[in-house]
Design an enzyme around this catalytic site. Structure first.
Site, PDB file in Angstrom:
ATOM      1  N   CYS A  77     -13.008   1.290   9.685  1.00  0.00           N
ATOM      2  CA  CYS A  77     -12.141   1.517  11.042  1.00  0.00           C
ATOM      3  C   CYS A  77     -11.580   2.860  10.993  1.00  0.00           C
ATOM      4  O   CYS A  77     -11.602   3.374  11.926  1.00  0.00           O
ATOM      5  CB  CYS A  77     -10.710   0.712  10.461  1.00  0.00           C
ATOM      6  SG  CYS A  77      -9.573   1.561   9.112  1.00  0.00           S
ATOM      7  N   HIS A 116      -4.735   0.362   7.605  1.00  0.00           N
ATOM      8  CA  HIS A 116      -5.519   0.349   8.708  1.00  0.00           C
ATOM      9  C   HIS A 116      -4.951   1.393   9.812  1.00  0.00           C
ATOM     10  O   HIS A 116      -3.800   1.911   9.484  1.00  0.00           O
ATOM     11  CB  HIS A 116      -5.276  -1.080   9.376  1.00  0.00           C
ATOM     12  CG  HIS A 116      -6.074  -1.215  10.757  1.00  0.00           C
ATOM     13  ND1 HIS A 116      -7.489  -1.259  10.617  1.00  0.00           N
ATOM     14  CD2 HIS A 116      -5.681  -1.541  11.803  1.00  0.00           C
ATOM     15  CE1 HIS A 116      -8.047  -1.377  11.688  1.00  0.00           C
ATOM     16  NE2 HIS A 116      -6.967  -1.724  12.649  1.00  0.00           N
ATOM     17  N   ASP A 133      -7.881  -0.377  19.560  1.00  0.00           N
ATOM     18  CA  ASP A 133      -8.434  -0.698  18.386  1.00  0.00           C
ATOM     19  C   ASP A 133      -9.827  -0.863  18.205  1.00  0.00           C
ATOM     20  O   ASP A 133     -10.142  -2.364  18.376  1.00  0.00           O
ATOM     21  CB  ASP A 133      -7.542  -1.437  17.394  1.00  0.00           C
ATOM     22  CG  ASP A 133      -7.821  -1.758  15.783  1.00  0.00           C
ATOM     23  OD1 ASP A 133      -8.873  -1.118  15.420  1.00  0.00           O
ATOM     24  OD2 ASP A 133      -7.275  -2.442  15.092  1.00  0.00           O
TER      25      ASP A 133
END
Length: 287
Positions: A77, A116, A133
């Site tokens: 991520c 995250h 995202d």
């Protein structure tokens, strides 16, 4: 900590070729959605560096070298979203880095740490910020950026999402991204329902904050990303997930196929042929 630098013209050109984007390079909502979708379908999610004991670099030059010019690698991520943030800034968007708690399956949101990364994107001339995202390693991930608007259902390239507010003890509003799960595409849900994916506030974070979080997630022996292979790729007609030895293929019509990989050679072949990933030497994919 590496210094923050904008992409040069050659870097931006290379990135847009990597994701196959031939549209406009304007800082508008259509470009944001299009680049977001193209990125998510072109660059796979993978944790092979942490799996082999290496902390991924978040320096812009290293992200370009690995995810863009390398051609056959992905990232997890922080790499994906740091790369997208730098690209969007180069295109003229305003970007705020956010942290989120992954709450899939959690009884209490507060039990999950902020591990995250997501992006709050400002589009010039548009009063609404957008949530972007491209680094959420799950089937409930956004495929396109969506406006930061509460209680509105969004259809992003075939997926359904909404943002809701949830009660909590802090001074800032708590936003929750929810994905609509159906029995055809999410067998465990037992029918259509909204499932929380992650929770976040709009407190801004800086790049050095993610250097610390990235190091922790890559090196903590309790982190799932340092213990087993986790790789995914989304295309218009299917979603592939390798979670440890289990390979799951979800087709656009909702059918799901699963099989367990038992041979290291087969696992490398699957990553090469199905995910488009060249596995680094010294990486052990299966337990």
């Amino acid at each position: 900590m590496p210094e923050t630098t904008a992409f040069g013209p050659d870097d931006l050109d290379s990135y847009l070729r990597r994701i196959g984007w031939e549209g406009e390079r304007r800082a508008d909502a259509a470009t944001l959605r299009g680049v977001h979708l193209a990125h998510g379908r072109a660059i796979p999610f993978e944790n092979l560096d942490p799996l082999r004991g290496t902390v991924p670099s978040l320096a812009p030059a290293d992200l370009i070298a690995k995810l863009v010019r390398g051609g056959r690698r992905g990232g997890y991520c922080y790499e994906h979203n740091m790369l997208l943030a730098t690209v969007l800034e180069a295109l003229g968007f305003g970007v705020t880095l956010l942290t989120a708690r992954v709450v899939v399956g959690a009884q209490r949101f507060e039990d999950r740490p902020r591990t995250h990364m997501a992006l709050l994107v400002e589009v010039p001339g548009d009063p609404r910020p957008y949530l972007a995202d491209v680094g959420f390693g799950a089937r409930g991930a956004l495929l396109e950026a969506v406006p930061l608007t509460v209680d509105v259902e969004f259809h992003d390239a075939g997926r359904r999402h909404r943002l809701v507010h949830a009660p909590h003890s802090g001074p800032l509003e708590l936003w929750v991204l929810e994905a609509h799960e159906t029995s055809e595409t999410f067998e465990a849900s037992g029918g259509g329902s909204w499932q929380a994916q992650y929770a976040f506030t709009l407190e801004p974070f800086e790049r050095p904050d993610f250097e610390v979080i990235n190091w922790h997630i890559a090196t903590n022996p309790r982190s799932p990303f340092s213990r087993r292979a986790y790789v995914q790729r989304s295309t218009p007609d299917r979603h592939l997930l390798l979670d440890g030895p289990l390979l799951t293929e979800t087709h656009a019509d909702g059918t799901v196929e699963r099989r367990e990989l038992t041979d290291e050679t087969e696992a490398r072949r699957v990553l090469d042929e199905e995910f488009g990933i060249a596995v680094p030497d010294g990486t052990r994919l299966l337990p």
